[in-house]
Write an enzyme that holds these catalytic residues in place. Structure first.
Site, PDB file in Angstrom:
ATOM      1  N   CYS A  67       0.860  -1.345  -0.077  1.00 13.10           N
ATOM      2  CA  CYS A  67      -0.112  -0.090   0.095  1.00 13.10           C
ATOM      3  C   CYS A  67       1.168   1.367  -0.053  1.00 13.10           C
ATOM      4  O   CYS A  67       2.004   1.415   0.858  1.00 13.10           O
ATOM      5  CB  CYS A  67      -0.763   0.006   1.136  1.00 13.10           C
ATOM      6  SG  CYS A  67      -1.871   1.433   1.249  1.00 13.10           S
ATOM      7  N   CYS A  73      -1.653   5.684   6.935  1.00 14.28           N
ATOM      8  CA  CYS A  73      -2.894   5.255   7.391  1.00 14.28           C
ATOM      9  C   CYS A  73      -2.813   4.541   8.627  1.00 14.28           C
ATOM     10  O   CYS A  73      -1.731   3.787   8.900  1.00 14.28           O
ATOM     11  CB  CYS A  73      -3.410   4.350   6.303  1.00 14.28           C
ATOM     12  SG  CYS A  73      -4.790   3.150   6.731  1.00 14.28           S
ATOM     13  N   CYS A  76      -3.023  -0.519   9.083  1.00 13.06           N
ATOM     14  CA  CYS A  76      -2.037  -1.629   9.062  1.00 13.06           C
ATOM     15  C   CYS A  76      -0.774  -1.302   9.930  1.00 13.06           C
ATOM     16  O   CYS A  76      -0.418  -0.299   9.700  1.00 13.06           O
ATOM     17  CB  CYS A  76      -1.608  -2.038   7.610  1.00 13.06           C
ATOM     18  SG  CYS A  76      -3.285  -2.938   6.699  1.00 13.06           S
ATOM     19  N   CYS A 154      -7.581   0.050  -1.189  1.00 11.25           N
ATOM     20  CA  CYS A 154      -7.148  -0.476   0.041  1.00 11.25           C
ATOM     21  C   CYS A 154      -6.835  -1.944  -0.390  1.00 11.25           C
ATOM     22  O   CYS A 154      -7.810  -2.570  -0.830  1.00 11.25           O
ATOM     23  CB  CYS A 154      -8.060  -0.152   0.952  1.00 11.25           C
ATOM     24  SG  CYS A 154      -7.416  -1.173   2.612  1.00 11.25           S
ATOM     25  N   GLN A 262     -18.325 -11.228  11.348  1.00 12.72           N
ATOM     26  CA  GLN A 262     -16.787 -11.052  11.344  1.00 12.72           C
ATOM     27  C   GLN A 262     -16.415 -10.511   9.825  1.00 12.72           C
ATOM     28  O   GLN A 262     -16.832 -10.696   8.934  1.00 12.72           O
ATOM     29  CB  GLN A 262     -16.127 -12.324  11.412  1.00 12.72           C
ATOM     30  CG  GLN A 262     -16.126 -12.868  12.975  1.00 12.72           C
ATOM     31  CD  GLN A 262     -15.441 -12.475  13.910  1.00 12.72           C
ATOM     32  OE1 GLN A 262     -14.527 -11.554  13.568  1.00 12.72           O
ATOM     33  NE2 GLN A 262     -15.396 -12.870  15.244  1.00 12.72           N
ATOM     34  N   GLU A 312     -28.291 -11.306  23.361  1.00 14.61           N
ATOM     35  CA  GLU A 312     -27.619 -10.023  22.628  1.00 14.61           C
ATOM     36  C   GLU A 312     -28.317  -8.687  23.040  1.00 14.61           C
ATOM     37  O   GLU A 312     -29.752  -8.720  23.195  1.00 14.61           O
ATOM     38  CB  GLU A 312     -27.579 -10.549  21.211  1.00 14.61           C
ATOM     39  CG  GLU A 312     -27.278  -9.253  20.331  1.00 14.61           C
ATOM     40  CD  GLU A 312     -25.658  -8.788  20.816  1.00 14.61           C
ATOM     41  OE1 GLU A 312     -25.466  -7.489  20.588  1.00 14.61           O
ATOM     42  OE2 GLU A 312     -25.042  -9.643  20.442  1.00 14.61           O
ATOM     43  N   ASP A 359     -18.544 -14.512  23.010  1.00 15.43           N
ATOM     44  CA  ASP A 359     -17.772 -13.607  21.999  1.00 15.43           C
ATOM     45  C   ASP A 359     -17.945 -12.398  22.167  1.00 15.43           C
ATOM     46  O   ASP A 359     -18.666 -11.770  21.513  1.00 15.43           O
ATOM     47  CB  ASP A 359     -18.199 -14.054  20.818  1.00 15.43           C
ATOM     48  CG  ASP A 359     -17.528 -13.660  19.533  1.00 15.43           C
ATOM     49  OD1 ASP A 359     -16.411 -12.932  19.700  1.00 15.43           O
ATOM     50  OD2 ASP A 359     -17.963 -13.887  18.163  1.00 15.43           O
ATOM     51  N   CYS A 385     -11.174 -11.372  20.489  1.00 15.17           N
ATOM     52  CA  CYS A 385     -10.409 -10.563  19.450  1.00 15.17           C
ATOM     53  C   CYS A 385      -9.342  -9.716  20.258  1.00 15.17           C
ATOM     54  O   CYS A 385      -8.703  -8.926  19.928  1.00 15.17           O
ATOM     55  CB  CYS A 385     -11.256  -9.586  18.874  1.00 15.17           C
ATOM     56  SG  CYS A 385     -12.109  -8.329  19.841  1.00 15.17           S
TER      57      CYS A 385
END
Length: 438
Positions: A67, A73, A76, A154, A262, A312, A359, A385
């Site tokens: 990139c 940015c 990443c 991107c 996801q 939820e 989760d 995560c």
């Protein structure tokens, strides 16, 4: 100024690690094996933060980023690292959290599951917008700021979303709304359908909707506009839901705007397969799925279980989960709107819970973990995560009668420092009285 710093490793968060005068130095955008000249920008008691002034000699792990705005940015952190090396370091970092923070045997950490695709894997993205004299800029925030870095392409997002980004930029540029649109959310499903949510600061969404509707219809996009909170979504055109596919035989699961799926759809399927493979030899009886969303884990597990209860807090996700159950002919899954904390105690009062799946978001679920230590289901599958909150949340369980059976990191986010994981806990036989404070 540090004239010669050797980068020894990379840390969770993406920075490289070196040592200078007995103190740890964190440096972004370097690779293990780099020799760098760097400038200290933050002095802390136990560590320093620095930026690279010059790479004296490059590591063999270093590659050319794909990139052109990498490093500007904020998306990443590791495009300069070979992908296999990224996975090596992610597995090493994750194992360190599990072993060092939890005192677990290194053997319980299974090998990382690399992503099938290291490019074009993102199925959801939030583009930031800024109107300038040169036109509407659409891109991402600069690292550590709210300055918009424009992007023309991107490499980590799905090609359909790159095309949609440019179309919406052109549609909104030089219009009365160019200065009123701070963000455009784009998502694509397994069938290639694109959905857009255009955020608008102006309270009058009708004129913007009339402008965008024929353009979106011609491009075959589902379109929503939003002012303020996601409860204020206005449906303009196209289907309400996107469809993802999981499990075998295939379950087709819809999720609406504002709901969660996801971002890496192939890796999500791999995680669902792992959960099913874990349970198939010893099918669960009664299952409680916390933070269940639209039924991503609930409905595949329901094919094995006697009953699944999903909880939820976002009402629209629960409505989608109920619809997904009906459309997939699953009648042993019940879904309820509610907070995850308190749900285990509530539903355990109606009957024993064999398995809890949770989760949670990146902030974790420490209060839920302490509650589970009291409710004491036979098994717990924790999908995380964030390794720091995972290790924090597992401590009250491991100190109150549970053992860690295995934990596997997943790479859902190539070229970033983020690590997904699945961890299985089992109750140790024998009575445990009370809950140890931790």
């Amino acid at each position: 100024m540090i004239e010669d710093l050797y980068i020894e490793a990379v840390a969770y968060g993406g920075n490289g690690i070196g040592h200078y005068c007995g103190k740890v130095v964190f440096v972004p955008f370097v690779a293990p094996g780099d020799h760098v000249r760097c400038r200290i920008v933050q002095q802390k008691k136990r560590y320093s933060e620095a930026t690279v002034e010059e790479i004296i000699s490059s590591s063999t792990m270093r590659i050319k980023p794909a990139c052109p705005v990498f490093g500007l940015c904020g998306g990443c952190q590791w495009q300069h690292l070979d992908y296999q090396e990224q996975c090596v370091w992610k597995e090493r970092i994750f194992r360190d959290f599990v072993v060092r923070k939890l005192g677990a045997d290194p053997g319980v950490v299974l090998p990382i599951m690399p992503s099938c695709h290291q490019w074009e894997y993102r199925s959801r993205v939030q583009f930031k917008c800024l109107n300038t004299p040169a036109g509407l800029q659409v891109g991402f925030y600069r690292r550590g700021s709210h300055f918009v870095v424009p992007v023309s392409h991107c490499p980590v997002i799905h090609p359909a979303l790159n095309r949609a980004r440019e179309l919406f930029r052109a549609w909104i540029d030089k219009t009365p709304w160019a200065g009123q649109v701070p963000q455009i959310d784009l998502a694509v499903d397994d069938g290639g359908r694109v959905r857009a949510v255009v955020h608008c600061l102006s309270g009058d969404l009708d004129a913007l909707s009339r402008h965008l509707k024929p353009l979106a219809e011609e491009a075959d996009f589902a379109l929503f506009v939003q002012s303020g909170r996601k409860e204020n979504l206005l449906h303009v055109c196209g289907p309400m839901e996107l469809i993802i596919e999981v499990d075998t035989p295939v379950l087709r699961l819809g999720y609406g705007p504002g709901g969660f799926a996801q971002i890496n759809l192939s890796q999500n399927r791999a995680m669902v397969r792992e959960v099913i493979a874990t349970l198939i030899s010893n099918p669960p009886g009664r299952v409680l799925d916390l933070f269940c969303g639209m039924g991503n884990f609930s409905l595949p597990v329901a094919r094995l279980a006697q009953q699944v209860i999903g909880v939820e807090s976002y009402r629209q996700s629960i409505e989608m989960a109920r619809l997904n159950a009906r459309l997939n002919n699953i009648d042993n899954a019940l879904f309820f709107v509610g907070e995850s904390f308190g749900a285990a105690s509530l539903y355990a009062a109606e009957g024993a819970i064999d398995l809890v799946i949770l989760d949670p978001p990146r902030s974790g679920a420490y209060d839920v973990a302490r509650e589970l230590a009291q409710v004491r289901p036979e098994r717990i599958l924790y999908v995380s995560c964030d390794p720091p909150t995972l290790s924090r949340d597992l401590q009250p369980l491991l100190h109150n009668g549970y053992r860690l059976v295995w934990s596997r990191p997943y790479d859902l986010f190539p070229h970033t420092h983020h690590i997904e994981s699945i961890t299985l806990l089992e109750k140790v036989p024998g009575e445990v009285r009370g809950v140890t404070k931790y």
